[in-house]
Design a protein around this motif. Structure first.
Motif, short mmCIF file in Angstrom:
data_model
loop_
_atom_site.label_atom_id
_atom_site.label_comp_id
_atom_site.label_asym_id
_atom_site.label_seq_id
_atom_site.Cartn_x
_atom_site.Cartn_y
_atom_site.Cartn_z
N GLN A 1 0.66 5.73 0.90
CA GLN A 1 -0.15 6.81 1.45
C GLN A 1 0.61 8.12 1.35
OE1 GLN A 1 -1.32 6.27 5.57
NE2 GLN A 1 -3.18 7.47 5.24
N TYR B 1 5.32 3.93 1.61
CA TYR B 1 4.89 2.60 1.18
C TYR B 1 4.89 1.65 2.37
CZ TYR B 1 4.97 3.87 -3.73
OH TYR B 1 4.69 4.45 -4.95
N SER C 1 -1.19 -6.52 -4.89
CA SER C 1 -1.38 -7.62 -3.96
C SER C 1 -1.13 -8.94 -4.67
CB SER C 1 -2.77 -7.60 -3.33
OG SER C 1 -3.77 -7.84 -4.31
N TYR D 1 0.85 -1.17 0.00
CA TYR D 1 0.00 0.00 0.00
C TYR D 1 0.90 1.24 0.00
CZ TYR D 1 -3.97 -2.93 1.51
OH TYR D 1 -4.96 -3.88 1.60
N ARG E 1 -4.90 5.57 2.60
CA ARG E 1 -3.93 4.57 2.15
C ARG E 1 -4.55 3.81 0.98
NH1 ARG E 1 -0.96 1.25 6.83
NH2 ARG E 1 -0.70 3.43 7.46
N GLU E 2 -3.78 3.64 -0.08
CA GLU E 2 -4.32 2.96 -1.24
C GLU E 2 -3.54 1.69 -1.54
OE1 GLU E 2 -3.95 4.75 -5.08
OE2 GLU E 2 -1.95 5.56 -4.69
N LEU E 3 -4.23 0.70 -2.06
CA LEU E 3 -3.62 -0.56 -2.43
C LEU E 3 -2.88 -0.37 -3.75
CD1 LEU E 3 -3.22 -3.62 -2.04
CD2 LEU E 3 -5.40 -3.95 -3.24
N TRP F 1 1.39 -5.42 9.45
CA TRP F 1 1.82 -4.27 8.67
C TRP F 1 3.30 -3.97 8.92
CZ3 TRP F 1 -0.99 -1.57 5.09
CH2 TRP F 1 -2.37 -1.76 5.09
#
Length: 120
Positions: A38, A92, A49, A36, A44-46, A110
């Motif tokens: 931000q 990140y 994955s 992710y 926060r964006e993906l 995390w």
């Protein structure tokens, strides 16, 4: 279990960067993993994955420029980024579902975050 990131820093636009995320502890296996990012004032964006089953996901903004690589022997996964743009600048974070030895389920963890700065 801890996820420790490394590899951030400052680069010029167009450069490449490799971010690493290493899991420490009594690890049985890393299941789903993700990266992710931000920027201040935004959610926060993906970015990408890699599920335990199924196909990897990449955000449209990075598609074709990033890859997730997994090294089971090192309990590490990576985010390889190429052709970096100024809009890629962010903190990140790595994220993973990790199963520990003798643990019945995987739990989500995390990383601490690593700053990526891109100058044009």
């Amino acid at each position: 279990v801890q996820l420790v990131e490394s590899g951030g820093g400052s680069v010029q636009a167009g450069a490449s960067m490799l971010l690493s995320c290493t899991a420490s502890g009594t690890i049985f296996g890393i299941k789903q993993m993700a990266w992710y990012r931000q920027v201040p004032g935004r959610e926060r964006e993906l970015v990408a994955s890699f599920p335990e089953t199924g196909s990897p996901y990449f955000a449209d903004s990075v598609k074709g420029r990033v890859t997730i690589i997994k090294d089971d022997a090192k309990n590490t996964f990576y985010l390889q980024m190429t052709s970096l743009k100024s809009e890629d600048a962010a903190v990140y974070y790595c994220n993973a579902d990790i199963k520990i030895v003798n643990g019945p389920f995987a739990h989500n963890y995390w990383g601490q975050g690593t700053q990526v700065t891109v100058s044009s």
